[in-house]
Structure formats: structure tokens, C-alpha cells
Write an enzyme that holds these catalytic residues in place. Structure first.
Site, mmCIF file in Angstrom:
data_model
loop_
_atom_site.group_PDB
_atom_site.id
_atom_site.type_symbol
_atom_site.label_atom_id
_atom_site.label_comp_id
_atom_site.label_asym_id
_atom_site.label_seq_id
_atom_site.Cartn_x
_atom_site.Cartn_y
_atom_site.Cartn_z
ATOM 1 N N LYS A 1 3.535 53.615 66.229
ATOM 2 C CA LYS A 1 4.044 52.254 65.989
ATOM 3 C C LYS A 1 5.306 51.974 66.803
ATOM 4 O O LYS A 1 5.504 50.844 67.237
ATOM 5 C CB LYS A 1 4.236 51.963 64.512
ATOM 6 N N ARG B 1 9.258 49.798 53.877
ATOM 7 C CA ARG B 1 8.420 50.958 53.580
ATOM 8 C C ARG B 1 8.204 51.144 52.087
ATOM 9 O O ARG B 1 7.457 52.042 51.692
ATOM 10 C CB ARG B 1 9.116 52.219 54.081
ATOM 11 N N ARG C 1 4.737 66.765 69.579
ATOM 12 C CA ARG C 1 6.071 66.348 70.045
ATOM 13 C C ARG C 1 7.178 67.062 69.264
ATOM 14 O O ARG C 1 8.334 66.661 69.306
ATOM 15 C CB ARG C 1 6.236 64.819 69.952
ATOM 16 N N ARG D 1 6.370 63.580 54.910
ATOM 17 C CA ARG D 1 6.518 62.180 55.335
ATOM 18 C C ARG D 1 5.202 61.429 55.145
ATOM 19 O O ARG D 1 5.189 60.264 54.753
ATOM 20 C CB ARG D 1 6.986 62.112 56.787
#
Ligand code: ADP
Length: 193
Positions: free
Chosen positions: A14, A89, A128, A143
Site C-alpha cells: 500500500k 486502522r 525485505r 502485525r
């Protein structure tokens, strides 16, 4: 004038799409994750508090996040539109954003959801993993769990309001941008530009 949100699980891409879309649409990208990371780097009071939560993969408490976004959205550069990335969120954040917009007589034009499977997300984030202190497998899973626990309800809320557009987040970055622009063109926002 365009006011958009982009929502997706960690690793959905995103942030990347937010940069590209905001450039296409000539609106300002506002990423709560980036603002928190900048505060961490600059060792501000907010950064020190936020880092404790971020490093564990927890959400930064709503009141801190809401205050930060309220200040950011009061700046003149977002008057002509913004793309909020990573906020809201939680349902409490949705309510806070409703209040911020209502007090200026504004409303959202559309909410984009980038959809990517949990397994895909874990693979991408592990790839990553050296870049960010919150990208190890345990923290990533946490998460993701929080995303399902807290942010799915945000997605449902915007779906009920008729604002939600879901885009498949799997595939080459360019294709996803094209897909998203096409999806947006089918909502009312493109016709207002
Ligand atoms: P990701 O989507 O991969 O989690 P972000 O850059 O959006 O990446 O967010 C990184 C971290 O910043 C989150 O894990 C959380 O700790 C904090 N954060 C970002 N946005 C919010 C928010 N709206 N509410 C609470 N915490 C947030």
C-alpha cells in the site's frame, strides 16, 4: 479535490501504491507509518513513545495517532486533497477521522483496499526483512493478527458506507497501479477531476 484512503495488510504494497497514486492524482500522500518513522529518527517525544509499540508490531495508541493525524490534516498542503495511507486502522480512528472531516465540512471520496493473502504478505515482508526493525517473522505475524482483529472492521465499515473499492494486490507493481486507477475511474472521483 480528492480525499482517499488506502488500506491493506502489512506487506500489501500500500505504501508503494500510495506514492504512485498520489502522483497520478496530484494529491498529497500522508502515511502514518512514515510520519512515525520520521519521529523515531528525529527522536522526538512522539517518536520515542511510538517506537516501543512499532518494534513489537503493536499499534501506536489511538489518541497519539489521532492527534498526529489531526495536526497533519490541518496543514495547508492537504487542502486540495490527500491520500491517507495506514490510517484509520481501528474503529476508534474511523470515528476520530469522521470528526476531523466533519469539522471542516469534508468527506471521503473513496476507500481503496489492497487485497493480498496472509501467506503472500509474510513472504514479501521476510524478503525485505533487513530494512526495518519490525520485519521479523514473529512481529510480522503479530502485525497481521492485529490487522485481522482491528482493521477488518474498518474495511467492513467503509463497505457499509458504500465507499469501498477492493483491488487485487497480487502482481507487478505497474499492473496494480493501473488496476487501481481503473477501479477509481469507476467510482465518482475520477469524473470530478
Ligand atoms: P505496515 O502496514 O507494514 O504495518 P506502516 O508503515 O503502515 O506499515 O506502519 C508501521 C507501524 O506504524 C505499525 O505497525 C504501527 O506500529 C504504526 N502505525 C502506523 N499507522 C498506524 C495507525 N493508524 N495506528 C496505530 N499505529 C500505526
Amino acid at each position: 479535490m480528492t480525499r482517499l484512503l488506502i488500506i491493506g495488510p502489512p506487506g500489501s504494497g500500500k505504501g508503494t501504491q500510495a506514492q504512485r497514486l498520489s502522483a497520478h492524482l496530484e494529491i498529497v500522500p500522508v502515511s502514518t507509518g512514515d510520519i512515525f518513522r520520521m519521529n523515531v529518527l528525529e527522536q522526538t517525544v512522539l517518536g520515542t513513545e511510538a517506537q516501543r509499540h512499532m518494534d513489537n508490531g503493536d499499534l501506536v495508541p489511538d489518541h497519539l495517532t489521532n492527534d498526529m493525524v489531526r495536526q497533519r490534516l490541518a496543514m495547508p498542503d492537504v487542502e486540495d486533497g490527500f491520500l491517507l495511507d495506514g490510517y484509520p486502522r481501528t474503529l476508534a480512528q474511523v470515528e476520530a477521522l469522521d470528526g476531523m472531516l466533519a469539522s471542516s465540512g469534508l468527506r471521503l471520496d473513496a476507500v481503496l483496499e489492497l487485497s493480498v493473502s496472509d501467506e503472500q504478505v509474510v513472504q514479501r515482508l521476510l524478503a525485505r526483512a533487513d530494512d526495518r526493525s519490525d520485519d521479523n517473522e514473529e512481529v510480522i505475524r503479530h502485525r497481521l493478527d492485529l490487522y485481522h482483529e482491528q482493521t477488518n472492521a474498518v474495511v467492513s465499515e467503509y463497505a457499509e458506507r458504500g465507499l469501498l473499492t477492493t483491488v487485487d494486490g497480487l502482481g507487478p507493481v505497474n499492473d496494480i497501479t493501473d488496476r487501481t486507477m481503473t477501479a477509481l475511474a469507476m467510482t465518482s472521483i475520477a469524473s470530478t477531476r
